[in-house]
Design an enzyme around this catalytic site. Structure first.
Site, PDB file in Angstrom:
ATOM      1  N   ASN A 130       0.851  -1.187   0.000  1.00 38.75           N
ATOM      2  CA  ASN A 130       0.000   0.000   0.000  1.00 38.75           C
ATOM      3  C   ASN A 130       0.894   1.247   0.000  1.00 38.75           C
ATOM      4  O   ASN A 130       1.695   1.450   0.922  1.00 38.75           O
ATOM      5  CB  ASN A 130      -0.900  -0.034   1.246  1.00 38.75           C
ATOM      6  CG  ASN A 130      -1.822   1.156   1.317  1.00 38.75           C
ATOM      7  OD1 ASN A 130      -1.400   2.285   1.070  1.00 38.75           O
ATOM      8  ND2 ASN A 130      -3.067   0.948   1.667  1.00 38.75           N
ATOM      9  N   HIS A 170       0.952   6.216   1.957  1.00 34.41           N
ATOM     10  CA  HIS A 170       1.672   7.167   2.816  1.00 34.41           C
ATOM     11  C   HIS A 170       2.898   7.789   2.159  1.00 34.41           C
ATOM     12  O   HIS A 170       3.473   8.732   2.698  1.00 34.41           O
ATOM     13  CB  HIS A 170       1.957   6.545   4.181  1.00 34.41           C
ATOM     14  CG  HIS A 170       0.674   6.270   4.908  1.00 34.41           C
ATOM     15  ND1 HIS A 170      -0.289   7.236   5.052  1.00 34.41           N
ATOM     16  CD2 HIS A 170       0.167   5.141   5.461  1.00 34.41           C
ATOM     17  CE1 HIS A 170      -1.333   6.715   5.683  1.00 34.41           C
ATOM     18  NE2 HIS A 170      -1.079   5.454   5.930  1.00 34.41           N
ATOM     19  N   HIS A 212      -5.651   3.609  -1.476  1.00 38.39           N
ATOM     20  CA  HIS A 212      -6.969   3.982  -0.980  1.00 38.39           C
ATOM     21  C   HIS A 212      -7.254   5.425  -1.376  1.00 38.39           C
ATOM     22  O   HIS A 212      -6.712   6.359  -0.766  1.00 38.39           O
ATOM     23  CB  HIS A 212      -6.991   3.815   0.549  1.00 38.39           C
ATOM     24  CG  HIS A 212      -8.312   4.106   1.189  1.00 38.39           C
ATOM     25  ND1 HIS A 212      -8.517   3.966   2.541  1.00 38.39           N
ATOM     26  CD2 HIS A 212      -9.495   4.517   0.685  1.00 38.39           C
ATOM     27  CE1 HIS A 212      -9.767   4.290   2.834  1.00 38.39           C
ATOM     28  NE2 HIS A 212     -10.382   4.640   1.720  1.00 38.39           N
ATOM     29  N   ARG A 257      -9.341   8.269  -0.947  1.00 37.25           N
ATOM     30  CA  ARG A 257     -10.348   8.672   0.041  1.00 37.25           C
ATOM     31  C   ARG A 257     -11.176   9.840  -0.463  1.00 37.25           C
ATOM     32  O   ARG A 257     -10.719  10.620  -1.294  1.00 37.25           O
ATOM     33  CB  ARG A 257      -9.654   9.101   1.351  1.00 37.25           C
ATOM     34  CG  ARG A 257      -9.219   7.946   2.216  1.00 37.25           C
ATOM     35  CD  ARG A 257      -8.547   8.475   3.480  1.00 37.25           C
ATOM     36  NE  ARG A 257      -8.362   7.421   4.455  1.00 37.25           N
ATOM     37  CZ  ARG A 257      -9.230   7.144   5.429  1.00 37.25           C
ATOM     38  NH1 ARG A 257     -10.323   7.873   5.589  1.00 37.25           N
ATOM     39  NH2 ARG A 257      -8.995   6.165   6.270  1.00 37.25           N
ATOM     40  N   ARG A 311      -6.798  12.823   1.035  1.00 35.87           N
ATOM     41  CA  ARG A 311      -5.713  13.251   1.936  1.00 35.87           C
ATOM     42  C   ARG A 311      -4.343  12.714   1.497  1.00 35.87           C
ATOM     43  O   ARG A 311      -3.331  13.233   1.904  1.00 35.87           O
ATOM     44  CB  ARG A 311      -6.009  12.852   3.374  1.00 35.87           C
ATOM     45  CG  ARG A 311      -6.017  11.361   3.594  1.00 35.87           C
ATOM     46  CD  ARG A 311      -6.193  11.026   5.048  1.00 35.87           C
ATOM     47  NE  ARG A 311      -7.543  11.267   5.509  1.00 35.87           N
ATOM     48  CZ  ARG A 311      -8.044  10.725   6.611  1.00 35.87           C
ATOM     49  NH1 ARG A 311      -7.283   9.970   7.377  1.00 35.87           N
ATOM     50  NH2 ARG A 311      -9.284  10.945   6.977  1.00 35.87           N
ATOM     51  N   GLU A 326      -8.628   0.345  -2.707  1.00 31.45           N
ATOM     52  CA  GLU A 326      -9.471   0.387  -1.503  1.00 31.45           C
ATOM     53  C   GLU A 326     -10.392   1.590  -1.640  1.00 31.45           C
ATOM     54  O   GLU A 326      -9.938   2.686  -2.004  1.00 31.45           O
ATOM     55  CB  GLU A 326      -8.604   0.561  -0.259  1.00 31.45           C
ATOM     56  CG  GLU A 326      -7.692  -0.596   0.027  1.00 31.45           C
ATOM     57  CD  GLU A 326      -6.766  -0.297   1.196  1.00 31.45           C
ATOM     58  OE1 GLU A 326      -6.820   0.810   1.761  1.00 31.45           O
ATOM     59  OE2 GLU A 326      -5.988  -1.172   1.536  1.00 31.45           O
ATOM     60  N   THR A 378      -8.287   3.651   8.564  1.00 27.16           N
ATOM     61  CA  THR A 378      -9.507   2.842   8.629  1.00 27.16           C
ATOM     62  C   THR A 378      -9.572   2.159   9.997  1.00 27.16           C
ATOM     63  O   THR A 378      -8.666   1.431  10.374  1.00 27.16           O
ATOM     64  CB  THR A 378      -9.475   1.776   7.505  1.00 27.16           C
ATOM     65  OG1 THR A 378      -9.053   2.420   6.300  1.00 27.16           O
ATOM     66  CG2 THR A 378     -10.830   1.156   7.304  1.00 27.16           C
ATOM     67  N   GLU A 414     -11.022  -9.435   3.351  1.00 23.40           N
ATOM     68  CA  GLU A 414      -9.737  -9.100   3.970  1.00 23.40           C
ATOM     69  C   GLU A 414     -10.015  -8.914   5.451  1.00 23.40           C
ATOM     70  O   GLU A 414     -10.786  -8.029   5.845  1.00 23.40           O
ATOM     71  CB  GLU A 414      -9.171  -7.822   3.344  1.00 23.40           C
ATOM     72  CG  GLU A 414      -7.847  -7.421   3.981  1.00 23.40           C
ATOM     73  CD  GLU A 414      -7.152  -6.303   3.208  1.00 23.40           C
ATOM     74  OE1 GLU A 414      -7.349  -6.195   1.984  1.00 23.40           O
ATOM     75  OE2 GLU A 414      -6.421  -5.536   3.852  1.00 23.40           O
ATOM     76  N   HIS A 426      -3.755  -4.572   7.872  1.00 19.51           N
ATOM     77  CA  HIS A 426      -3.892  -3.405   8.742  1.00 19.51           C
ATOM     78  C   HIS A 426      -3.010  -3.534   9.969  1.00 19.51           C
ATOM     79  O   HIS A 426      -3.130  -4.476  10.739  1.00 19.51           O
ATOM     80  CB  HIS A 426      -5.329  -3.134   9.182  1.00 19.51           C
ATOM     81  CG  HIS A 426      -5.563  -1.658   9.345  1.00 19.51           C
ATOM     82  ND1 HIS A 426      -5.155  -0.977  10.457  1.00 19.51           N
ATOM     83  CD2 HIS A 426      -6.066  -0.740   8.492  1.00 19.51           C
ATOM     84  CE1 HIS A 426      -5.427   0.308  10.283  1.00 19.51           C
ATOM     85  NE2 HIS A 426      -5.968   0.481   9.097  1.00 19.51           N
TER      86      HIS A 426
HETATM   87  N1  PXP Z   1      -5.930  -3.124   4.209  1.00 25.00           N
HETATM   88  C1  PXP Z   1      -6.891  -2.185   4.260  1.00 25.00           C
HETATM   89  C2  PXP Z   1      -8.265  -2.573   3.847  1.00 25.00           C
HETATM   90  C3  PXP Z   1      -6.611  -0.869   4.659  1.00 25.00           C
HETATM   91  O1  PXP Z   1      -7.596   0.050   4.710  1.00 25.00           O
HETATM   92  C4  PXP Z   1      -5.286  -0.535   4.966  1.00 25.00           C
HETATM   93  C5  PXP Z   1      -4.947   0.887   5.315  1.00 25.00           C
HETATM   94  O2  PXP Z   1      -5.136   1.691   4.199  1.00 25.00           O
HETATM   95  C6  PXP Z   1      -4.307  -1.531   4.897  1.00 25.00           C
HETATM   96  C7  PXP Z   1      -4.653  -2.829   4.538  1.00 25.00           C
HETATM   97  C8  PXP Z   1      -2.862  -1.267   5.218  1.00 25.00           C
HETATM   98  O3  PXP Z   1      -2.754  -0.946   6.564  1.00 25.00           O
HETATM   99  P1  PXP Z   1      -1.350  -0.430   7.132  1.00 25.00           P
HETATM  100  O4  PXP Z   1      -1.062   0.870   6.445  1.00 25.00           O
HETATM  101  O5  PXP Z   1      -1.593  -0.296   8.577  1.00 25.00           O
HETATM  102  O6  PXP Z   1      -0.336  -1.480   6.771  1.00 25.00           O
END
Ligand code: PXP
Length: 243
Positions: free
Chosen positions: A9, A12, A45, A47, A51, A72, A103, A153, A193
């Site tokens: 992901n 960030h 994701h 949003r 952001r 996402e 989330t 998930e 997550h």
């Molecule tokens: N899976 C989902 C559905 C999420 O919403 C997120 C956060 O965007 C992640 C995985 C990844 O989470 P993390 O950034 O804490 O690894």
């Protein structure tokens, strides 16, 4: 041997870019580097408040990477249009609240059941895989199956945030039971997550899990692992100019 796919992901990376509303670091570059490093999927994701990543990032990432893109998104009309236009390999439905930092929990599929049945039809028609991010809860898993999800998930955030060994064990067992149940009713099982170098292995050991989506920890470590190189390069440029 069983192979678990890693969805990286890159949200960030864009969080850092948005701190200055500039062009760097680009989540598109990060997606390409993740692919080169062996990522099996790029996850992002978009949003409602944009952001971090935005539709332009999504569009470019869908064009430049040769691995699946997993979008996402909240189950809204706006996001449906964006997803159908860009056609990622997979969508992951997530709940979204404006005030949350990330989330906070899984989607309440039970209360959205009627909405989701119709909402998901165009995705099925377009051949986009449907994943739903949910808490490790049997009734939510059943509802995900009923609305036509291909995969769930499992939200690992509570496990990741557990403070004591006892609490961790309890959360891990919930995830294990949920994974078993979901697979038994024909769903693919993913998780994500809050996963870090410290807690990922217990989750990766769960036999039903096929895919992990991990973001924050990878980006956090990327910043630190690349920090010395970045400082050295700035020093070199300054020294060259001031000779
Ligand atoms: N899976 C989902 C559905 C999420 O919403 C997120 C956060 O965007 C992640 C995985 C990844 O989470 P993390 O950034 O804490 O690894």
């Amino acid at each position: 041997m069983r192979k678990i796919r890693l969805g990286v992901n890159i949200d960030h990376v864009a969080t850092i870019r948005e701190a200055r509303k500039t062009y760097e670091p680009s989540p598109v570059h990060a997606a390409v580097l993740a692919q080169l490093a062996g990522a099996d999927q790029i996850t992002l994701h978009v949003r409602e408040d944009r952001r971090h990543v935005n539709e332009k990032d999504l569009e470019l990432i869908c064009k430049v990477v040769n691995i699946p893109v997993n979008l996402e998104m909240a189950p809204t009309k706006e996001m449906q249009e964006i997803a159908l236009k860009n056609k990622p390999y997979q969508i992951t439905l997530v709940p979204e609240k404006r005030q949350e930092i990330t989330t906070e929990g899984g989607l309440d599929v039970i209360s959205l059941k009627e909405h989701l049945k119709d909402y998901l039809k165009p995705f099925k028609k377009a051949g986009i895989k449907i994943n739903i991010f949910i808490d490790p809860d049997k009734e939510q898993i059943k509802a995900a199956k009923e609305v036509g999800a291909d995969a769930i998930e499992i939200h690992t955030g509570h496990y990741a945030n557990a403070k004591t060994e006892e609490e961790k064990e309890k959360e891990l067992n919930k995830i294990k039971d949920a994974a078993k149940f979901a697979k038994s009713i024909g769903l693919k099982v993913y998780a994500g997550h809050g996963l870090t170098y410290q807690n990922v292995q217990k989750i990766a050991e769960i036999p039903e899990i096929e895919e992990l989506n991990i973001g924050h920890s990878i980006v956090a470590n990327a910043v630190l692992l690349g920090f010395q190189e970045a400082v050295k390069k700035m020093k070199e440029l300054i020294e060259k100019a001031s000779k």
